[in-house]
Each structure stands twice: as structure tokens, then as C-alpha cells.
Design a protein around this motif. Structure first.
Motif: not given
Length: 470
Positions: A340-348
Motif C-alpha cells: 500500500i505504501q509503495l502505491s503512494f510513491a508510484v502514484i506520486g
């Protein structure tokens, strides 16, 4: 003492004065200027081997194409090719000093590679680095090219290469979900909507949905990856191809295909290829979609494994590590949390790519470095994150079949399954009684003699299978 001064330094001169460079380094004055002016991040252009290799592959193909065109002799071409091979082998990484996020529109990066390859080629031919007596960064290594066609071509080649392992990891995760769907095929499960009890289903059906999603993510990544095979190589500065022989482009693509094992294609419109980077919007969008979709799955696993006493507890995730420094015995779902945290970075990262693609101007986009850095980062995060998620979490998931069945049979979700047998009005009345008395509907049915538990379970079992054919 200047960062680049050294006791055994060789001296070079450019138009702004003297620059001293250590004798054991292969970069030149343009690389130094790029480093000093534009060093803003901890990552150099050699940080991602696929990008380093892609640049060297472009220079390698150019050396062969220029040999074919008669504007490089065989000795010089061979020396450049050997230097490119040395770059690909990682032997020159300490001389690739320009920042991956440099802001010169890629010129500093291109010149860093040109200078390193030229100086290494000089050494191959028995000449000292830095003199450029027989191999010059611009006149030989960069001939028939421009930063404006080589940099985006290398970006695409590198991205294409990096997406291969990512797609493999997504496909492996899909296969793991397929196995879980089969493993949990007979486990009764309470289906929920809006986090409220809904209808009976099978736990395997839930995982079959995850599997179908992940197979689709892999297919979409493969589809967008293929769009990266069209390269602006040969367009030189703005798409006209000025400065390159007429035969250069076809020859360069032929050699590049042989070097990389991938059939790269010339664009149907060279000016479009130079001006626009929409393919990276599409690539980044699919990376974002992949990360967000898998984050949803990870969140589901977090909820369904919550507990062990105060939560749902229908799934058990492998215990990876201690979850607290103060609460003994606490174990957290760290692998789903990491996804889930990884997805925040990829979306950014995707937001940054969208901005950079939008702000290209006229004949080129000079914000390619930030696109490269963000796309490479997203691919790396997803490839590593999905592998760990699959190996350390999904592969070890087990189901508490008894708890799954308990939550289903004690919920109001069974009411829907009984309507075909008892009718809506009677089931509604019994359901209200169940709520009022705080007892399960199945217990009330059996006590009243309306329906045996076996018959009720048969109705629930029937309701948990799809009514349509597959």
C-alpha cells in the motif's frame, strides 16, 4: 582544492577555463560542468544498469551505422564498440558522474557518455585519455546523433528492458492467486459490501477475482510495453535528421536490433517522435494502475486477517516480524502495508511524469530526466515489492475455514440464500426475530421446525455458486 583535482591529474581546457580531472577517470569537462551545476540527487546516470546499457547500445549501433556510411573508419568504430561493451560491463561506472535528475535536458548525460566512451576508446587504441587525438566525444562518438534523439531512445530502451522483469513478477503473482483460488474453493465465506454482511460466497471466488485482476494487469503492462519499441533515433536535433547520412537511420535500427535482441522501429513521423512523450504517460499510468490495484488487494488481506481476537481473522498471513517495540507478541501485516505504501510513491511518480510530459515545448521535451528517474523508480519499486509480497505473504496465506463458516452462518447474509425456499416475507420475519433476540437465523429456523440446519446449509451452499455459466 577542486573536487576533481588530483595529484596525477590530466588537464583539459574548455571555453570557460581550466578543469583538472583525475588521471584514472574517463569523464571530461562537459561531465564536470554537468556534475557541478546540476548535481541534485544521490543517483548518477549509472544507477540503473538498464539506462546505462541503453545509452551504450545506442552509441554502439551508431558506431556501426557510421562505419556503414563511411564516416567512421573501422579502427575507430571498433574502439568505440569496445568502449561501449566496457560501459555495459560496468567497468566505467565510476566515471558516469552526471546526476540522473540533471536539468540540461539530457545534454550533460549524453556528453558524459560521449566523453567516457571516447576516452575509453582512446585507451583501447593505445592513446591516453583526455587528448582525443583519434576519438573525439562529438566528432566520433556522437556523430550522426543529438542528445534530442539519443536520450529519449535510451529512455525507451531502458524502460522496455526494465518492464520485462516487472511483468514476470506480476504474472507470478497472478499464478499464486490462481493457486489460492483453487486451494480455498470449498471454503464458505461471508461476502461483504460497504463493510457490511452481504451474501454467501466461497473464499476461492474472492481469490479468483484477485487472480483475474492480476492477469489483466500483466496483459496491460505487456501491451503498453510494446509501444516503447518506436524510437526517435536518427532524428538528430529536431526530427529532420540533419547531420546524419541518409542511410544512417535504417542502418542504426538494424544494428540496434542485433545488439539488443529487440526489433525497435523508426517512427512514422519524426517530428511527433521528437516533440511528444505521451507513451511515457501511458506507461506511467499503467504502473500507477498496477500499484493502486494491488494496494486494494493488499488492503483486503489486511482487513480479512485482522485480529487475532478483535478482528475478522478469516485469513492468516505469514508472520514476518515483530509488530511492536512495546506490545509483546503483536504481529502486523507488514507485507500488505508495504504494498500500500509503495502505491503512494508510484502514484506520486505518475503525477510528476504527467507534469513533465505536459510541459514539453515546441520541438523537444527537455524534462526527460525527471520522467526517466520517476518511471525507473516506479518500475523498481513494483518489481521488488511484488516479488516480496508474493514470496513472503501471498504464498503463505492460510484460511481459518471454521471462522469463515461461523461468520457466514451467524450473519444475516444467509437470509438471502433462504428466500427461494421460504419466500421473502417469512424470511424477513424470521430475520427480524434473529436481530431482536440476538440469535443466529439458522438456530431459529431449526428450533421452529421451519427448516433443518442441513437444508439451510444446502441452500447457502447453492447460493454461493454463480448462477451463470463460465
Amino acid at each position: 582544492m577542486n573536487t576533481f583535482e588530483h595529484n596525477d591529474a590530466r588537464q583539459e581546457r574548455d571555453y570557460v577555463g581550466n578543469v583538472q580531472i583525475p588521471g584514472d577517470k574517463l569523464y571530461g569537462v562537459n561531465s564536470v560542468r554537468g556534475f557541478e551545476n546540476l548535481g541534485v540527487s544521490p543517483l548518477s546516470v549509472a544507477h540503473y544498469p538498464a539506462f546505462r546499457d541503453a545509452f551504450a547500445q545506442c552509441k554502439w549501433a551508431a558506431a556501426l551505422a557510421n562505419l556503414d556510411s563511411g564516416i567512421l573508419n573501422s579502427e575507430t568504430s571498433s574502439a568505440i564498440i569496445q568502449a561501449c561493451k566496457d560501459v555495459i560491463d560496468g567497468k566505467c561506472d565510476d566515471s558516469l558522474i552526471v546526476d540522473l535528475m540533471e536539468g540540461s535536458g539530457g545534454t550533460s548525460t549524453n556528453m558524459n557518455f560521449n566523453e567516457v566512451i571516447a576516452n575509453r576508446a582512446q585507451q583501447v587504441l593505445g592513446h591516453p585519455a583526455g587528448t582525443y587525438e583519434v576519438v573525439h566525444p562529438n566528432d566520433h562518438v556522437n556523430i550522426s546523433q543529438s542528445t534530442n534523439d539519443v536520450y529519449p531512445a535510451a529512455m525507451k530502451i531502458a524502460t522496455y528492458a526494465m518492464m520485462g522483469p516487472l511483468i514476470t513478477e506480476v504474472e507470478k503473482l497472478a499464478g499464486q492467486f490462481d493457486q489460492q483460488a483453487e486451494q480455498f474453493a470449498d471454503v464458505l465465506h461471508l461476502g461483504r459490501t460497504c463493510l457490511q454482511d452481504a451474501q454467501p460466497m466461497r473464499l476461492g471466488q474472492l481469490f479468483s477475482g484477485y487472480a483475474a485482476l492480476t492477469h489483466r494487469l500483466a496483459a496491460e503492462l505487456r501491451h503498453v510495453r510494446d509501444k516503447l519499441r518506436t524510437l526517435p533515433l536518427g532524428g538528430t536535433a529536431i526530427g529532420t535528421g540533419f547531420g546524419a547520412p541518409a542511410s544512417y537511420r535504417a542502418s542504426a535500427f538494424q544494428h540496434l536490433g542485433a545488439i539488443t535482441g529487440v526489433e525497435y522501429l523508426a517512427p512514422s513521423n519524426s517530428f511527433d517522435a521528437m516533440q511528444n512523450m505521451d507513451v511515457f504517460s501511458r506507461v506511467s499510468s499503467e504502473l500507477r494502475t498496477c500499484s493502486a490495484s494491488l494496494a486494494k488487494v493488499a488492503a483486503d488481506l489486511t482487513v480479512l486477517s485482522s485480529g487475532p481476537v478483535g478482528g475478522i481473522g478469516e485469513l492468516k498471513l505469514p508472520e514476518a516480524q515483530a509488530g511492536s517495540s512495546i506490545m509483546p507478541g503483536k504481529v502486523n501485516p507488514v507485507l500488505p502495508m508495504a504494498m500500500i505504501q509503495l502505491s503512494f510513491a508510484v502514484i506520486g511518480n505518475d503525477v510528476a511524469v504527467a507534469q513533465a510530459v505536459q510541459y514539453g515545448e515546441l520541438e523537444i521535451n527537455h524534462f526527460e530526466p525527471v520522467v526517466a528517474s520517476r518511471v525507473f523508480d516506479s518500475i523498481t519499486l513494483l518489481t521488488n515489492g511484488i516479488q516480496r509480497f508474493r514470496e513472503k505473504c501471498v504464498a503463505g496465506i492460510t484460511a481459518d475455514a471454521a471462522r469463515n463458516a461461523q461468520h457466514l452462518t451467524e450473519s444475516m447474509a444467509v437470509a438471502t440464500a433462504l428466500v427461494p425456499t421460504l419466500g421473502y416475507a417469512q424470511v424477513s420475519k424470521l430475520a427480524r426475530q434473529s436481530v431482536a433476540e440476538g440469535r443466529s437465523l439458522l438456530a431459529i429456523l431449526e428450533e421452529s421446525g421451519v427448516l433443518s440446519r442441513a437444508d439451510a446449509m444446502a441452500a447457502i451452499d447453492k447460493a454461493s455458486y454463480p448462477v451463470f455459466d463460465h
